[in-house]
Scaffold this active site. Structure first.
Site, PDB file in Angstrom:
ATOM      1  N   PHE A 147       0.855  -1.184   0.000  1.00  0.00           N
ATOM      2  CA  PHE A 147       0.000   0.000   0.000  1.00  0.00           C
ATOM      3  C   PHE A 147       0.892   1.234   0.000  1.00  0.00           C
ATOM      4  O   PHE A 147       1.643   1.472   0.944  1.00  0.00           O
ATOM      5  CB  PHE A 147      -0.949   0.057   1.210  1.00  0.00           C
ATOM      6  CG  PHE A 147      -1.838   1.270   1.144  1.00  0.00           C
ATOM      7  CD1 PHE A 147      -3.014   1.249   0.407  1.00  0.00           C
ATOM      8  CD2 PHE A 147      -1.473   2.466   1.751  1.00  0.00           C
ATOM      9  CE1 PHE A 147      -3.810   2.387   0.287  1.00  0.00           C
ATOM     10  CE2 PHE A 147      -2.271   3.600   1.638  1.00  0.00           C
ATOM     11  CZ  PHE A 147      -3.438   3.557   0.907  1.00  0.00           C
ATOM     12  N   ASP A 234       9.279   3.117   2.183  1.00  0.00           N
ATOM     13  CA  ASP A 234       8.060   3.882   2.445  1.00  0.00           C
ATOM     14  C   ASP A 234       7.730   3.728   3.930  1.00  0.00           C
ATOM     15  O   ASP A 234       7.176   2.717   4.357  1.00  0.00           O
ATOM     16  CB  ASP A 234       6.913   3.362   1.575  1.00  0.00           C
ATOM     17  CG  ASP A 234       5.608   4.145   1.823  1.00  0.00           C
ATOM     18  OD1 ASP A 234       5.546   4.905   2.822  1.00  0.00           O
ATOM     19  OD2 ASP A 234       4.665   3.986   1.028  1.00  0.00           O
ATOM     20  N   LYS A 277       2.166  11.265   7.117  1.00  0.00           N
ATOM     21  CA  LYS A 277       1.364  11.045   8.315  1.00  0.00           C
ATOM     22  C   LYS A 277       1.918  11.748   9.565  1.00  0.00           C
ATOM     23  O   LYS A 277       1.738  12.952   9.707  1.00  0.00           O
ATOM     24  CB  LYS A 277       1.158   9.546   8.527  1.00  0.00           C
ATOM     25  CG  LYS A 277       0.319   8.952   7.375  1.00  0.00           C
ATOM     26  CD  LYS A 277      -0.262   7.589   7.662  1.00  0.00           C
ATOM     27  CE  LYS A 277      -1.281   7.220   6.583  1.00  0.00           C
ATOM     28  NZ  LYS A 277      -0.920   6.118   5.733  1.00  0.00           N
TER      29      LYS A 277
HETATM   30  C1  LIG Z   1      -1.047   6.175   4.220  1.00  0.00           C
HETATM   31  C2  LIG Z   1       0.069   5.644   3.413  1.00  0.00           C
HETATM   32  C3  LIG Z   1       0.429   6.226   2.172  1.00  0.00           C
HETATM   33  C4  LIG Z   1      -0.389   7.318   1.522  1.00  0.00           C
HETATM   34  O1  LIG Z   1      -0.484   8.458   2.289  1.00  0.00           O
HETATM   35  P1  LIG Z   1      -1.645   9.538   1.967  1.00  0.00           P
HETATM   36  O2  LIG Z   1      -1.298  10.708   2.826  1.00  0.00           O
HETATM   37  O3  LIG Z   1      -2.937   8.898   2.335  1.00  0.00           O
HETATM   38  O4  LIG Z   1      -1.561   9.830   0.512  1.00  0.00           O
HETATM   39  C5  LIG Z   1       1.548   5.738   1.515  1.00  0.00           C
HETATM   40  N1  LIG Z   1       2.257   4.725   2.023  1.00  0.00           N
HETATM   41  C6  LIG Z   1       1.937   4.125   3.188  1.00  0.00           C
HETATM   42  C7  LIG Z   1       2.780   3.012   3.694  1.00  0.00           C
HETATM   43  C8  LIG Z   1       0.830   4.555   3.911  1.00  0.00           C
HETATM   44  O5  LIG Z   1       0.489   3.953   5.050  1.00  0.00           O
END
Ligand SMILES: *Cc1c(COP(=O)(O)O)cnc(C)c1O
Length: 430
Positions: A147, A234, A277
């Site tokens: 994700f 990520d 986040k």
């Molecule tokens: C939430 C998330 C994203 C995307 O972030 P948004 O601010 O919702 O675009 C990307 N990678 C990971 C691992 C995430 O948990």
């Protein structure tokens, strides 16, 4: 008369969202109005423990006074300049954040998906201009069940059917391998000179909190290094102390400070680090890509940007949010209470037919429900948890993620363990 009504009932608020908002989410039916620390209150005044933390954006707790203070102060002074001009805040933030995470440079954006897109662009450009891959031939390896957000390119390499179906044509240039499979990574890189990088979550959060083998990340980075491909982490969800260290790639180290982390043998340094986040403590949309000069300097003026990226409020909010993480030792707290949480639930689960297991690291955890992905059991259980004063949501059909703000105390955590145990014990499949 104001257009915004202050005394809406939950039912009225939900009806409004349902009628006037696109139906791109399926929220748990609870209407929140206020938050403080680990708690949120609904419009009727009922208090809940927040065990989602806005998907780990609110690691520092709701409405942290220091972060809100930074936001309010800066909002009264200067909110946005665009990058057409310099600002008195941006350079200071860039220095602070680069040093905090131990990289030469930062590229500021707003959302996680944007930061992932930025990392992909950076990786491809590096591949053409530094590695010498023929133009348009670069490939990036990603993992099954990843994700990384919801933009067109990012969903192009998702294997979540809901996220993909009827959104094509998809962006080419991605190869999928199984998660936690170093051999598959090696095989994908062998005899392929066009691999630009490997994009991976150190723990797969959305997929259901899949924690890979202890050496997966280190081995994956070594494979990348051997093949001159960029290792891209990520850490939008796993970063900023969530998993009991400043970053999940820090491994065993819970110092919460990059300079000490880099000296730790367990630290695996990504070539490109993606954050979002909790870098703002949930107070403002802030995301970032970090890398050293040899990579970051391939991007020149006009080649990438964002009107709001790196704006003065974002800069001040992110500094405050990152200072809170260190000053309140949130990584160590997440580590200690995460161990306690899993130990308590593991003991309990042995006696339960409804739950098969608990897994996670730090305060990013999940329980596995003894039912199919298609069943409504996890959702129904989350409804009962809500009734009992704790908010959580299924990630996939039969997995419930538990990720409270990292400011939670031991007493509060044990209180929540009791709520979860009681709810599971009392639960009757409907
Ligand atoms: C939430 C998330 C994203 C995307 O972030 P948004 O601010 O919702 O675009 C990307 N990678 C990971 C691992 C995430 O948990």
């Amino acid at each position: 008369m104001s257009v915004v009504e202050n005394n809406l009932s939950s039912v009225q608020a939900m009806e409004l969202e349902n009628k006037y908002g696109a139906h791109n989410y399926h929220p748990l039916p609870v209407v929140l109005d206020r938050g403080e620390g680990v708690f949120v209150w609904d419009v009727e005044g009922k208090k809940y423990y927040d065990f989602l933390s806005a998907y780990s954006a609110v690691n520092q707790g709701h409405c942290h006074p220091r972060i809100v203070g930074a936001l309010v102060d800066q909002a009264q002074k200067l909110t946005l300049t665009s990058r057409a001009f310099y600002s008195s805040r941006l350079g200071q933030y860039e220095k602070f954040a680069s040093e905090y995470f131990g990289f030469d440079k930062i590229l500021p954006m707003n959302t996680g998906a944007e930061a992932v897109e930025t990392a992909i662009k950076l990786c491809r450009k590096w591949a053409y201009e530094k590695k010498g891959i023929p133009e348009n031939d670069a490939q990036i390896i990603v993992c099954d069940n990843n994700f990384h957000g919801r933009t067109t390119t990012v969903i192009s390499f998702s294997n979540d059917e809901d996220a993909r179906k009827n959104f094509g044509p998809y962006t080419p240039g991605f190869i999928k391998i199984p998660y936690n499979d170093v051999e598959a990574l090696e095989a994908a890189m062998a005899n392929n000179n066009n691999i630009a990088g490997f994009l991976v979550e150190p723990i797969q959060g959305e997929a259901g909190v899949y924690v890979p083998s202890a050496d997966f990340i280190a081995k994956a980075q070594a494979v990348c290094k051997k093949n001159n491909a960029l290792f891209i982490a990520d850490e939008v969800q796993t970063g900023i102390a969530r998993t009991g260290s400043l970053l999940a790639v820090c491994g065993d180290c819970s110092c919460g400070s990059s300079c000490e982390n880099t000296a730790q043998s367990s630290y695996v340094r990504p070539d490109i680090l993606i954050l979002g986040k909790a870098i703002s403590g949930g107070a403002y949309p802030v995301s970032a890509v970090l890398a050293d000069d040899a990579i970051m300097n391939v991007i020149k003026p006009g080649q990438h940007g964002s009107t709001f990226g790196g704006n003065p409020i974002a800069a001040e909010v992110a500094i405050a949010a990152l200072e809170v993480v260190k000053d309140e030792a949130l990584a160590a707290n997440a580590r200690r209470l995460g161990n306690l949480f899993r130990a308590e639930l593991s003991k309990f689960i042995e006696t339960s037919d409804l739950v098969n297991g608990v897994r996670g690291r730090g305060l990013l955890n999940a329980i596995l429900i003894n039912d199919t992905e298609e069943s409504s059991t996890a959702w129904d259980l989350c409804m009962k948890l809500r009734d009992n004063g704790l908010l959580a949501k299924p990630t996939h059909g039969n997995i419930i993620r538990f990720a409270p703000p990292l400011v939670i105390t031991e007493d509060q955590l044990l209180d929540c363990v009791e709520i979860i145990k009681r709810t599971i014990t009392e639960f009757k499949k409907g």
